[in-house]
Write an enzyme that holds these catalytic residues in place. Structure first.
Site, mmCIF file in Angstrom:
data_model
loop_
_atom_site.group_PDB
_atom_site.id
_atom_site.type_symbol
_atom_site.label_atom_id
_atom_site.label_comp_id
_atom_site.label_asym_id
_atom_site.label_seq_id
_atom_site.Cartn_x
_atom_site.Cartn_y
_atom_site.Cartn_z
ATOM 1 N N TYR A 59 -49.958 60.367 0.928
ATOM 2 C CA TYR A 59 -50.179 59.453 -0.200
ATOM 3 C C TYR A 59 -49.183 59.758 -1.316
ATOM 4 C CZ TYR A 59 -52.417 57.244 -4.203
ATOM 5 O OH TYR A 59 -52.661 56.506 -5.325
ATOM 6 N N LYS B 99 -45.905 57.487 -2.659
ATOM 7 C CA LYS B 99 -45.715 57.089 -4.060
ATOM 8 C C LYS B 99 -44.339 57.524 -4.562
ATOM 9 C CE LYS B 99 -49.737 55.392 -5.439
ATOM 10 N NZ LYS B 99 -49.880 54.092 -6.038
ATOM 11 N N PRO C 115 -49.375 57.310 -13.745
ATOM 12 C CA PRO C 115 -50.644 57.920 -14.148
ATOM 13 C C PRO C 115 -51.048 59.053 -13.210
ATOM 14 C CG PRO C 115 -51.063 55.855 -13.029
ATOM 15 C CD PRO C 115 -49.555 56.027 -13.100
ATOM 16 N N SER D 179 -60.122 58.816 -7.347
ATOM 17 C CA SER D 179 -60.266 59.652 -8.542
ATOM 18 C C SER D 179 -61.726 59.724 -8.976
ATOM 19 C CB SER D 179 -59.407 59.106 -9.686
ATOM 20 O OG SER D 179 -58.036 59.235 -9.405
#
Length: 190
Positions: free
Chosen positions: A6, A10, A33, A48
């Protein structure tokens, strides 16, 4: 070796965007972020959110006493608008105003909401450096206090039933956040 696809995806996507912008003469601004918390728009928790729920409810997997950089979802939206609207915005902005380790986060939440179980099995790991949002703040970004973000998140999760323990189901730590290695002695949070 950490195999966190992941985070790798990104990073690769952002690099590709920078390369494309440079090649095509585009003015690119990115806002990156960190752990995004706060009230939900949907009835399910994000990854999250699952992280925060696991801190609150505890579970069988140990957590690492890592440094987490928390930001409110509403502040991320404000940062994106600011970066879009300010002509002087340029480059990369980290959106991560509140560095806090797992144990301190659990203690802060216990002070606010003492009636939950909280994760007790916290493993010490070497500290990682905090991120900084100073560049974004210099652009004029302001963010909510961490306590407001946590309170709004917990209240939203509670109202959505996400903090209830379904019968026969155990809370599990999101694998996405389990990336710091398995070293260090186990130390109880109590």
């Amino acid at each position: 070796m950490i195999e966190n696809w992941y985070f790798l995806s990104k990073t690769m996507a952002e690099r590709a965007a920078w390369e494309y912008a440079e090649k095509n003469g585009l003015d690119l601004v990115t806002v990156c972020p960190s752990v995004v918390l706060g009230p939900l728009l949907q009835p399910t928790a994000s990854t999250s959110g699952l992280f925060l729920i696991y801190v609150i409810k505890g579970g069988p997997e140990p957590m690492k006493n890592s440094l987490w950089n928390i930001v409110d979802v509403r502040d991320v939206a404000d940062a994106l608008l600011l970066a879009y609207e300010k002509p002087e915005a340029s480059g990369r902005y980290l959106c991560a105003p509140y560095p806090i380790n797992t144990r301190d986060l659990a203690d802060l939440l216990k002070g606010m909401y003492p009636n939950y179980e909280y994760q007790k099995n916290i493993i010490e790991v070497p500290p990682n450096p905090p991120l900084t949002s100073e560049k974004l703040k210099k652009l004029g970004w302001k963010c909510r206090p961490l306590e407001e973000t946590l309170s709004d998140a917990v209240e939203c999760y509670r109202e959505a039933g996400l903090l209830d323990e379904p019968e026969g189901r155990t809370s599990h730590f999101p694998p996405l956040f389990n990336f710091t290695g398995k070293t260090g002695p186990q130390v109880s949070a109590e």
